[in-house]
Design a protein around this motif. Structure first.
Motif, mmCIF file in Angstrom:
data_model
loop_
_atom_site.group_PDB
_atom_site.id
_atom_site.type_symbol
_atom_site.label_atom_id
_atom_site.label_comp_id
_atom_site.label_asym_id
_atom_site.label_seq_id
_atom_site.Cartn_x
_atom_site.Cartn_y
_atom_site.Cartn_z
ATOM 1 N N THR A 1 40.746 -16.113 21.532
ATOM 2 C CA THR A 1 42.036 -16.677 21.914
ATOM 3 C C THR A 1 42.517 -16.063 23.212
ATOM 4 O O THR A 1 42.591 -14.830 23.329
ATOM 5 N N PRO A 2 42.857 -16.862 24.233
ATOM 6 C CA PRO A 2 43.353 -16.312 25.494
ATOM 7 C C PRO A 2 44.731 -15.696 25.307
ATOM 8 O O PRO A 2 45.433 -16.012 24.342
ATOM 9 N N PRO A 3 45.161 -14.796 26.209
ATOM 10 C CA PRO A 3 46.474 -14.165 26.080
ATOM 11 C C PRO A 3 47.609 -15.173 26.218
ATOM 12 O O PRO A 3 47.486 -16.189 26.897
ATOM 13 N N ALA A 4 48.717 -14.865 25.542
ATOM 14 C CA ALA A 4 49.895 -15.731 25.633
ATOM 15 C C ALA A 4 50.403 -15.779 27.069
ATOM 16 O O ALA A 4 50.364 -14.783 27.783
ATOM 17 N N PRO A 5 50.899 -16.945 27.528
ATOM 18 C CA PRO A 5 51.240 -17.116 28.948
ATOM 19 C C PRO A 5 52.600 -16.534 29.328
ATOM 20 O O PRO A 5 53.508 -17.269 29.681
ATOM 21 N N SER A 6 52.757 -15.223 29.201
ATOM 22 C CA SER A 6 53.995 -14.587 29.668
ATOM 23 C C SER A 6 53.741 -13.110 29.918
ATOM 24 O O SER A 6 53.012 -12.460 29.172
ATOM 25 N N GLY A 7 54.335 -12.566 30.982
ATOM 26 C CA GLY A 7 54.216 -11.149 31.282
ATOM 27 C C GLY A 7 52.819 -10.751 31.710
ATOM 28 O O GLY A 7 51.959 -11.578 32.000
ATOM 29 N N ALA A 8 52.602 -9.436 31.732
ATOM 30 C CA ALA A 8 51.313 -8.897 32.135
ATOM 31 C C ALA A 8 50.265 -9.119 31.053
ATOM 32 O O ALA A 8 50.572 -9.181 29.862
ATOM 33 N N VAL A 9 49.027 -9.228 31.478
ATOM 34 C CA VAL A 9 47.898 -9.258 30.555
ATOM 35 C C VAL A 9 47.450 -7.814 30.352
ATOM 36 O O VAL A 9 47.044 -7.149 31.304
ATOM 37 N N LYS A 10 47.550 -7.328 29.129
ATOM 38 C CA LYS A 10 47.240 -5.929 28.852
ATOM 39 C C LYS A 10 45.824 -5.771 28.315
ATOM 40 O O LYS A 10 45.397 -6.512 27.428
ATOM 41 N N ILE A 11 45.122 -4.791 28.880
ATOM 42 C CA ILE A 11 43.808 -4.398 28.370
ATOM 43 C C ILE A 11 43.919 -2.946 27.901
ATOM 44 O O ILE A 11 44.357 -2.072 28.651
ATOM 45 N N GLY A 12 43.540 -2.699 26.661
ATOM 46 C CA GLY A 12 43.523 -1.334 26.145
ATOM 47 C C GLY A 12 42.239 -0.636 26.546
ATOM 48 O O GLY A 12 41.149 -1.204 26.431
ATOM 49 N N ALA A 13 42.353 0.593 27.047
ATOM 50 C CA ALA A 13 41.181 1.369 27.468
ATOM 51 C C ALA A 13 41.077 2.630 26.623
ATOM 52 O O ALA A 13 42.029 3.415 26.562
ATOM 53 N N ILE A 14 39.950 2.831 25.962
ATOM 54 C CA ILE A 14 39.704 4.055 25.207
ATOM 55 C C ILE A 14 38.650 4.870 25.955
ATOM 56 O O ILE A 14 37.565 4.386 26.265
ATOM 57 N N VAL A 15 39.017 6.120 26.242
ATOM 58 C CA VAL A 15 38.212 6.946 27.147
ATOM 59 C C VAL A 15 38.287 8.405 26.685
ATOM 60 O O VAL A 15 39.368 8.859 26.299
ATOM 61 N N PRO A 16 37.176 9.164 26.747
ATOM 62 C CA PRO A 16 37.251 10.597 26.437
ATOM 63 C C PRO A 16 37.819 11.376 27.631
ATOM 64 O O PRO A 16 37.142 11.550 28.646
ATOM 65 N N LEU A 17 39.046 11.832 27.513
ATOM 66 C CA LEU A 17 39.711 12.525 28.622
ATOM 67 C C LEU A 17 39.999 13.988 28.336
ATOM 68 O O LEU A 17 40.459 14.710 29.224
ATOM 69 N N THR A 18 39.771 14.428 27.101
ATOM 70 C CA THR A 18 39.928 15.846 26.749
ATOM 71 C C THR A 18 38.737 16.286 25.909
ATOM 72 O O THR A 18 38.055 15.463 25.288
ATOM 73 N N GLU A 19 38.484 17.582 25.894
ATOM 74 C CA GLU A 19 37.372 18.120 25.104
ATOM 75 C C GLU A 19 37.702 18.011 23.614
ATOM 76 O O GLU A 19 38.881 17.989 23.250
ATOM 77 N N PRO A 20 36.699 17.896 22.749
ATOM 78 C CA PRO A 20 35.268 18.071 23.038
ATOM 79 C C PRO A 20 34.564 16.852 23.638
ATOM 80 O O PRO A 20 33.333 16.817 23.688
ATOM 81 N N GLY B 1 47.615 -15.825 37.734
ATOM 82 C CA GLY B 1 48.883 -15.460 38.351
ATOM 83 C C GLY B 1 49.630 -14.332 37.651
ATOM 84 O O GLY B 1 50.696 -13.923 38.122
ATOM 85 N N ARG B 2 49.094 -13.820 36.579
ATOM 86 C CA ARG B 2 49.750 -12.731 35.842
ATOM 87 C C ARG B 2 49.047 -11.414 36.119
ATOM 88 O O ARG B 2 47.805 -11.359 36.157
ATOM 89 N N PRO B 3 49.803 -10.321 36.303
ATOM 90 C CA PRO B 3 49.171 -9.032 36.598
ATOM 91 C C PRO B 3 48.391 -8.504 35.407
ATOM 92 O O PRO B 3 48.729 -8.761 34.247
ATOM 93 N N LEU B 4 47.348 -7.768 35.706
ATOM 94 C CA LEU B 4 46.550 -7.102 34.687
ATOM 95 C C LEU B 4 47.062 -5.670 34.553
ATOM 96 O O LEU B 4 47.280 -4.977 35.548
ATOM 97 N N GLU B 5 47.251 -5.218 33.331
ATOM 98 C CA GLU B 5 47.775 -3.866 33.074
ATOM 99 C C GLU B 5 46.815 -3.123 32.157
ATOM 100 O O GLU B 5 46.401 -3.637 31.116
ATOM 101 N N LEU B 6 46.451 -1.892 32.543
ATOM 102 C CA LEU B 6 45.555 -1.068 31.747
ATOM 103 C C LEU B 6 46.396 -0.081 30.926
ATOM 104 O O LEU B 6 47.197 0.675 31.481
ATOM 105 N N VAL B 7 46.207 -0.097 29.616
ATOM 106 C CA VAL B 7 46.915 0.826 28.722
ATOM 107 C C VAL B 7 45.872 1.801 28.183
ATOM 108 O O VAL B 7 44.997 1.428 27.409
ATOM 109 N N VAL B 8 45.946 3.071 28.607
ATOM 110 C CA VAL B 8 44.875 4.035 28.372
ATOM 111 C C VAL B 8 45.201 4.954 27.198
ATOM 112 O O VAL B 8 46.330 5.448 27.072
ATOM 113 N N ARG B 9 44.196 5.194 26.360
ATOM 114 C CA ARG B 9 44.313 6.156 25.273
ATOM 115 C C ARG B 9 43.078 7.069 25.269
ATOM 116 O O ARG B 9 41.961 6.615 25.450
#
Length: 357
Positions: free
Chosen positions: A3-22, A50-58
Motif C-alpha cells: 500500500t502506498p503512503p497516504a497523500p499528506s505530509g512527509a513520507v516517513k522511512i524508519g531506519a534501524i542502525v547499530p549506532l552504539t556498542e556492542p 512532491g512530498r518530502p522524504l523523512e528518515l526516522v532513525v532508531r
C-alpha cells in the motif's frame, strides 16, 4: 501488493542502525551516511510525488529485542517503510516484526539466508545472501590451493551458517573445515590448534574489535604460522578501524566486499559525496544505504499496485531488480557484485581485488 503512503505530509522511512556498542558502530555510521545521502538527493529532486522524504532513525545496538521494539515504535509513528540494519541476527528479528505488522522492510546489509522463517512479500534485501558470497569465497580459497581450513568462531547463527556453507562447498572439491571455538581456546590456543591440525588457512568468524584483533596479532607473532593464510569472509577488514587497530598486521587478509571492479558515473558521484560526509573512504555498506533509499523511493512512488517485483532502479553498483530466489524467503536483488579483496601491505588504504564472482 504494498500500500502506498497516504497523500499528506512527509513520507516517513524508519531506519534501524547499530549506532552504539556492542553493535559495530563504524558499520552503522557508514550505513546511516548512505541512507541520509539518499534521502537528501530524493528531496533535492522533488521528494516522492512532491512530498518530502523523512528518515526516522532508531539505534539497535546489535540487540534483536531493541530492533523488535524499534520496529513496533516506528510503525506506530506512521512510517511507510523500514530500512537498514547491518547485523544479520538483528535484521532477522526486525524482518519477523515487520512481516507481522505488514510493514515493507528493505534490508540493507544483513546477508543471512534465512532472514525470515517463511516466505513473505513484505521483506526484500539489497545485500547478497550469505550462501552466494561465502561460496565465492570458498572458490577463492580452492583457487589458491587451500583445502584444509580452520575457522575460529564464536556461537552465533550467522557464524554457524557460514561454517556450514564453507564446509558443504569445500567438501565438493575434497576440502575440509575444522572448527575452533575461540571462547574455549583463546588466541594462543587457536594458534596451537592450527599447528596441530596442519591447516593452511584460518578464517576469522568472530567479532571486531575483539577477539578478531587479538587473534590476528597472535598469529602474526607466531613463527610457526609464517605461511598461514588468514581470512575474514564477513568483511571485518573493510572499515578504517581495522587498519588503525592492526597496522601492517591487518594487511593481506582477504574478505568479501560488495562493489564492482569499477564504479559507474552514479557510483563515482555518490562515492565523492559519501567521502565528504564520512571524512574517509566510504565502505560498501555506505553504498548499500544509498541504494536502499533509491529503491524505497521508487517503491513508494509507484502508487497503487506497488510491489518489489516492479522495482527497477539504477543503483550505485548496477541495475537493481528483485526476484524470488530458491531457498530464500524474501525478495532478493540477485545479485550485487561480489569481490574478494584485501588491504595492500604496501599501502593499507588500497584494496587489491583477488577474486570476483
Amino acid at each position: 501488493m504494498i500500500t502506498p503512503p497516504a497523500p499528506s505530509g512527509a513520507v516517513k522511512i524508519g531506519a534501524i542502525v547499530p549506532l552504539t556498542e556492542p553493535g559495530w558502530v563504524e558499520a552503522g555510521r557508514h550505513l546511516l551516511a548512505g541512507l541520509e545521502l539518499g534521502v537528501r538527493e530524493v528531496n533535492d529532486n522533488g521528494g516522492i510525488d512532491g512530498r518530502p522524504l523523512e528518515l526516522v532513525v532508531r539505534d539497535t545496538a546489535a540487540d534483536p529485542r531493541k530492533a523488535e521494539a524499534a520496529v513496533g515504535e516506528l510503525h506506530s509513528l506512521g512510517v511507510s517503510a523500514l530500512a537498514g540494519e547491518y547485523h544479520s541476527v538483528v535484521a532477522r528479528a526486525a524482518a519477523a516484526k515487520a512481516d507481522a505488522l505488514g510493514l515493507p522492510y528493505l534490508c540493507s546489509s544483513a546477508v543471512l539466508d534465512a532472514l525470515t522463517d517463511e516466505p513473505t512479500d513484505w521483506v526484500a534485501r539489497i545485500a547478497p545472501a550469505q550462501s552466494r558470497g561465502w561460496r565465492i569465497y570458498a572458490d577463492f580459497l580452492l583457487s589458491k590451493g587451500h583445502t584444509r581450513i580452520a575457522v575460529a568462531s564464536q556461537p552465533s547463527i550467522y557464524w554457524t551458517a557460514g561454517t556450514r556453507i564453507l564446509r558443504d562447498h569445500l567438501a565438493q572439491s575434497g576440502g575440509t573445515v575444522i572448527e575452533l571455538d575461540v571462547n574455549m581456546l583463546g588466541p594462543e590456543g587457536v594458534c596451537d590448534e592450527v599447528v596441530a591440525q596442519r591447516t593452511t588457512a584460518l578464517l576469522l568468524l568472530v567479532g571486531i574489535p575483539e577477539p578478531a584483533v587479538s587473534i590476528v596479532k597472535a598469529v602474526r607473532r607466531d613463527e610457526r604460522l609464517a605461511e598461514l593464510r588468514l581470512g575474514a569472509p564477513a568483511g571485518q577488514p573493510e572499515l578504517a578501524s581495522w587498519a588503525a587497530l592492526l597496522g601492517d598486521d591487518g594487511s593481506a587478509i582477504p574478505f568479501l566486499r560488495y562493489l564492482p571492479e569499477q564504479l559507474g558515473r552514479l557510483g563515482e558521484r555518490v562515492k565523492t559525496e559519501l567521502q565528504e560526509r564520512l571524512t574517509e573512504a566510504p565502505s560498501f555498506v555506505a553504498f548499500e544505504g544509498y541504494d536502499t533509499i533509491a529503491v524505497l523511493a521508487d517503491l513508494l512512488g509507484s502508487g497503487a499496485g506497488a510491489s518489489w517485483s516492479r522495482v527497477a532502479v539504477e543503483g550505485t553498483r548496477g541495475q537493481i531488480r528483485f526476484t524470488r530466489t530458491p531457498g530464500i524467503g524474501v525478495w532478493q536483488w540477485a545479485w550485487p557484485p561480489i569481490q574478494v579483496v584485501d588491504r595492500d601491505p604496501a599501502d593499507l588504504g588500497r584494496f587489491r581485488i583477488l577474486h570476483a564472482g
